[in-house]
Motif scaffolding. Structure first.
Motif, PDB file in Angstrom:
ATOM      1  N   LEU A 346       0.375  -1.269  -0.238  1.00 11.01           N
ATOM      2  CA  LEU A 346      -0.002   0.420  -0.523  1.00 11.01           C
ATOM      3  C   LEU A 346       0.411   1.298   0.335  1.00 11.01           C
ATOM      4  O   LEU A 346       0.989   2.334  -0.370  1.00 11.01           O
ATOM      5  N   VAL A 347       1.939   1.067   1.168  1.00  7.64           N
ATOM      6  CA  VAL A 347       2.517   2.667   0.670  1.00  7.64           C
ATOM      7  C   VAL A 347       3.941   2.181   0.310  1.00  7.64           C
ATOM      8  O   VAL A 347       5.001   3.205   0.166  1.00  7.64           O
ATOM      9  N   TRP A 348       4.506   1.184  -0.703  1.00  5.45           N
ATOM     10  CA  TRP A 348       6.066   1.372  -1.251  1.00  5.45           C
ATOM     11  C   TRP A 348       6.587   2.749  -1.974  1.00  5.45           C
ATOM     12  O   TRP A 348       7.294   3.030  -2.547  1.00  5.45           O
ATOM     13  N   HIS A 349       5.511   3.271  -2.540  1.00  4.64           N
ATOM     14  CA  HIS A 349       6.094   3.857  -4.090  1.00  4.64           C
ATOM     15  C   HIS A 349       6.154   5.248  -3.091  1.00  4.64           C
ATOM     16  O   HIS A 349       6.675   5.659  -4.205  1.00  4.64           O
ATOM     17  N   TRP A 350       5.077   5.557  -1.588  1.00  3.28           N
ATOM     18  CA  TRP A 350       5.451   6.909  -1.305  1.00  3.28           C
ATOM     19  C   TRP A 350       6.641   6.680  -0.437  1.00  3.28           C
ATOM     20  O   TRP A 350       7.765   7.669  -0.398  1.00  3.28           O
ATOM     21  N   LEU A 351       7.498   5.261  -0.472  1.00  5.25           N
ATOM     22  CA  LEU A 351       8.912   5.455   0.683  1.00  5.25           C
ATOM     23  C   LEU A 351       9.383   5.598  -0.103  1.00  5.25           C
ATOM     24  O   LEU A 351      10.788   6.077  -0.380  1.00  5.25           O
ATOM     25  N   ALA A 352       9.569   4.480  -1.359  1.00  4.14           N
ATOM     26  CA  ALA A 352      10.848   4.699  -2.726  1.00  4.14           C
ATOM     27  C   ALA A 352      11.059   6.646  -3.503  1.00  4.14           C
ATOM     28  O   ALA A 352      11.890   7.110  -3.599  1.00  4.14           O
ATOM     29  N   THR A 353       9.491   7.151  -2.905  1.00  7.76           N
ATOM     30  CA  THR A 353       9.469   8.662  -3.578  1.00  7.76           C
ATOM     31  C   THR A 353      10.113   9.183  -2.711  1.00  7.76           C
ATOM     32  O   THR A 353      11.263  10.437  -3.374  1.00  7.76           O
ATOM     33  N   ALA A 354       9.854   9.534  -1.044  1.00  6.44           N
ATOM     34  CA  ALA A 354      11.108  10.457  -0.168  1.00  6.44           C
ATOM     35  C   ALA A 354      12.067   9.381  -0.266  1.00  6.44           C
ATOM     36  O   ALA A 354      12.736  10.266  -0.237  1.00  6.44           O
ATOM     37  N   TYR A 355      12.686   7.844  -0.601  1.00 11.94           N
ATOM     38  CA  TYR A 355      14.462   7.938  -0.738  1.00 11.94           C
ATOM     39  C   TYR A 355      14.529   9.077  -1.728  1.00 11.94           C
ATOM     40  O   TYR A 355      16.157   9.235  -1.147  1.00 11.94           O
ATOM     41  N   PHE A 356      14.319   8.706  -2.948  1.00  8.95           N
ATOM     42  CA  PHE A 356      14.885   9.477  -4.053  1.00  8.95           C
ATOM     43  C   PHE A 356      14.716  11.024  -4.335  1.00  8.95           C
ATOM     44  O   PHE A 356      15.868  11.800  -4.692  1.00  8.95           O
ATOM     45  N   ILE A 357      13.550  11.781  -3.339  1.00  8.33           N
ATOM     46  CA  ILE A 357      13.578  12.624  -3.024  1.00  8.33           C
ATOM     47  C   ILE A 357      14.828  13.828  -1.861  1.00  8.33           C
ATOM     48  O   ILE A 357      16.221  14.715  -2.249  1.00  8.33           O
ATOM     49  N   VAL A 358      14.665  11.989  -0.517  1.00 10.43           N
ATOM     50  CA  VAL A 358      16.104  13.156  -0.047  1.00 10.43           C
ATOM     51  C   VAL A 358      17.389  12.896  -0.409  1.00 10.43           C
ATOM     52  O   VAL A 358      18.334  13.561  -0.163  1.00 10.43           O
TER      53      VAL A 358
END
Length: 747
Positions: A346-358
């Motif tokens: 349910l949340v994998w895409h948000w975690l991946a997005t946060a990873y690349f933004i950081v």
């Protein structure tokens, strides 16, 4: 003469102002600045003081007195300083909104300062003259080194590919044969270790090439070292990707992923890592050094912007497909892992997005260390998740297994196997939860959000670990104590193969009640000790429990009466499970006995629950012996001796039956004629039998008496009726003769 001391002090203090005599305390400082200091004496006052001092010194008595007073003043200890009370600084209590605003303002200022520094790097950095010859020479040596290292690493990896396939086929074969499920994970980990060894070999060869192909230039050697560092970091990350996706050897793939998906993600994630690593670690420093710092900063921004946009495109383009794959994986996984996989879907895409933004912001503000930090945190996170999943998988498999005791032990201790499996399952589940908690804290520590090791060795962490160990020991000893005591009670309640009889019903009832009471006591004590270990003050709980018990005892007097009456009935061995009893109007078999009531089953099938307090008297048919008192009525006109002999013959034949004789205690008793009426006399015979066997003996006796009475022609009494004519009439036959009674009685 105290005035001499005052005169001397005023004389000395006049020209010296703040000078003090050693050993003599000074006067206290003024309480506030508002007070005025004493004015300096004028010349006349000084002359008068000098003259007075000269007179004192000229007189021997006054001089000695002055010296003595000065010594006393020097010997007097200074007064203790008076402590000043400083009120604590007043702290303004801020609201949650103010705290959030303060934190947001702080990080906003930090972010704006970083952007300002980035802008100054791009616009205000000093320019450097560009030397095309030096740049071309360095680029040539750089590309030669990169080509040779890539070629060598590619060749040795291709050479190791058959070995990987053979390892994968062997591991899959053993996994299908269910010989040992650890062999396939062992092959996967072994292939990963071989891949790392090949990487180490390539780095060794690369270092040799750097030492021999740098043209004696420190700049070229430095740039080649940058490439080798980036190569080590990126290829290690690619090795981790090959461990997960394994595009060329599907047999070593740890997850159920299609070949197309494995190649797709391995190619794109490898390209992303190469662009990030070689761009930030190699290209940006070389451009900054050989061309210009401004161009290096601009290249850093452009590279990271391209990488971030490409990564976000891949994430949201494959969002639905990856979520479906994760849900399918959850359906094939154990229930414990299925929950985490479904939540991650349910949340994998948000975690991946946060990873690349950081990663984007880190690389803008700290391009030299951002990639190393992110790669290190990523690898550590993958390692933590992998080890936690491996440990949780082992624990889950152990939870599914069961301990099987020998048949002898199961007969002697019927509940021991079930109890041991229950404790083992609970311990393994608690260990699995602990693994998850430690993994979460390690993940936070890997990303710098929580210092796990500092927390573990200092303060709250050390105290928490100590409390957990204490609680584990308390629960362990409570479980062992309960298991041992309960098993001993159950062993006493069971029979064995050597023919040990079952305990009596009273013993079974008392042991069962004792086992239940023991469970309540051990559970209560364990809960109280655990609460005290975690810092809960149990004194109010004990006081509250006592007050509550007193209130409950007053409010439930009938319940207390039931319990007390039941205890006394049990100790008096009044009744036990399986007894045939009569309680009031009810007669039935005792099926259940608790501390509050007794359950009785009637022969009609009705089940009655009777509180102990309502039982005033009861009859128990299973107490030592049973009794049969058989009465048989015989017609009055029959011969008494003949009837007695027929009864004795029936009893004699009954006693010759083995199954009946075993139920009779002693010999029957003949009472003879025990009753006489106008139509019959009664014969009586009595038996003493085994408990609850009186009805069996009575039914068999009735059968024999019927047979022998019929054989001896002994008649049972019959009831006769006399027919009288109506009043005023005479019952006569047609000839005028009155009817005679029949020769035999008629019904």
């Amino acid at each position: 003469m105290p005035w001499i001391v005052l005169l001397l002090i005023s004389l000395l203090s006049a020209p010296l102002h703040a000078a003090t005599i050693p050993g003599v305390t000074t006067s206290a400082p003024p309480a506030s600045d508002s007070k005025t200091e004493p004015s300096e004496p004028d010349l006349a006052q000084k002359k008068a003081a000098y003259a007075a001092l000269a007179d004192v010194l000229a007189n021997d008595t006054s001089r000695e007195e002055l010296i003595e007073q000065l010594r006393q003043v020097a010997a007097t200890p200074p007064p203790e300083p008076v402590p000043t009370l400083t009120p604590p600084p007043a702290e303004d209590d801020k609201t949650v909104l103010e705290n959030v605003t303060t934190v947001g303002r702080y990080y906003g200022e930090q972010l704006s300062s970083r952007f300002a520094q980035l802008y100054r790097n791009i616009t205000g950095s000093p320019h450097k003259a560009f030397n095309p010859h030096t740049f071309t020479n360095a680029l040539t040596h750089f590309l030669m080194l990169a080509g040779m290292v890539f070629a060598f690493y590619g060749v040795i990896r291709i050479a190791a590919l058959p070995l990987y396939r053979k390892m994968g086929r062997w591991g899959r074969k053993k996994n299908r044969e269910h010989g040992n499920w650890l062999q396939l994970p062992g092959m996967i980990i072994g292939a990963f270790i071989i891949d790392l060894l090949l990487l180490a070999l390539a780095l060794f060869v690369g270092q040799i090439l750097i030492d021999n192909f740098n043209s004696g230039s420190q700049t070229i050697a430095f740039q080649q070292s940058l490439f080798l560092s980036a190569f080590a970091l990126i290829e290690f990350f690619k090795a981790v990707l090959r461990l997960i996706f394994c595009p060329r050897v599907p047999e070593l793939r740890p997850f159920s992923i299609s070949d197309e998906s494995a190649r797709y993600w391995n190619l794109r994630l490898s390209a992303l890592s190469s662009l990030i690593g070689y761009g930030l670690i190699v290209a940006v420093p070389i451009i900054s050094n050989q061309v210009n710092v401004q161009f290096g900063a601009m290249a850093n921004v452009i590279i990271m912007l391209i990488i971030t946009l490409w990564a976000l495109y891949l994430i949201f383009h494959n969002k639905q497909r990856i979520a479906e794959d994760l849900l399918h994986l959850a359906e094939r996984s154990l229930s414990f892992f299925s929950l985490f996989i479904r939540a991650f879907a349910l949340v994998w895409h948000w975690l991946a997005t946060a990873y690349f933004i950081v990663l984007f912001f880190f690389s803008l503000f700290d391009p030299g260390n951002s990639l190393k930090f992110m790669m290190s945190a990523t690898v550590r996170s993958l390692a933590i998740i992998g080890l936690a999943a491996f440990a949780s998988g082992i624990l889950s498999r152990w939870i599914a297994k069961r301990i099987t005791l020998s048949a002898q032990t199961q007969r002697n201790y019927p509940e021991l196997q079930k109890r041991l499996n229950g404790w083992l399952s609970t311990v393994l589940k608690a260990a699995r939860i602990l693994v998850v908690c430690v993994a979460i804290m390690l993940l936070l520590s890997a990303w710098g959000l929580f210092d796990f090791w500092n927390w573990l060795h200092n303060g709250a962490g050390e105290k928490t670990v100590d409390i957990l160990i204490r609680i584990a020991l308390i629960l362990f000893f409570s479980a062992v104590g309960w298991t041992v005591l309960a098993s001993l009670i159950e062993n006493r309640l069971s029979s064995d193969i050597h023919g040990r009889p079952l305990p009596s019903a009273r013993t079974r009832t008392l042991l069962t009640l004792f086992r239940n009471a023991l469970a309540v006591v051990i559970s209560t004590i364990t809960i109280m000790i655990v609460l005290s270990e975690i810092g809960v003050n149990i004194a109010p709980l004990l006081a509250g429990a006592g007050a509550l018990g007193l209130a409950v005892s007053f409010g439930s007097q009938t319940l207390v009466k039931d319990i007390i009456t039941g205890i006394f009935i049990q100790f008096e061995n009044g009744m036990n499970t399986g007894d045939l009893v009569t309680i009031g109007p009810l007669t039935g078999t005792v099926e259940r006995m608790s501390i509050r009531s007794v359950g009785v089953r009637q022969d009609t099938g009705a089940y009655h629950i009777i509180p102990w307090s309502s039982i005033t008297t009861f009859a128990n048919f299973v107490r030592g012996i049973g009794s049969v008192v058989a009465n048989y009525d015989v017609d009055r006109h029959e011969d008494a001796d003949k009837a007695n002999q027929a009864l004795k013959d029936a009893v004699s034949e009954l006693m010759e039956m083995p199954d009946i004789r075993a139920l009779v205690i002693g010999e029957p008793s003949f009472a003879g004629i025990v009753g006489l009426t106008n139509t019959a006399f009664t014969l009586r015979v009595s038996f003493t039998t085994q408990p609850l066997k009186q009805w069996t003996v009575r039914f068999a006796l009735d059968s024999q008496v019927k047979k022998h009475f019929d054989r001896a022609d002994v008649r049972a009494p019959v009831q006769t009726w006399q027919i009288l004519p109506p009043p005023g009439t005479a019952m006569q036959q047609p000839g005028g003769v009155a009817p005679q009674p029949p020769a035999e009685p008629t019904l």
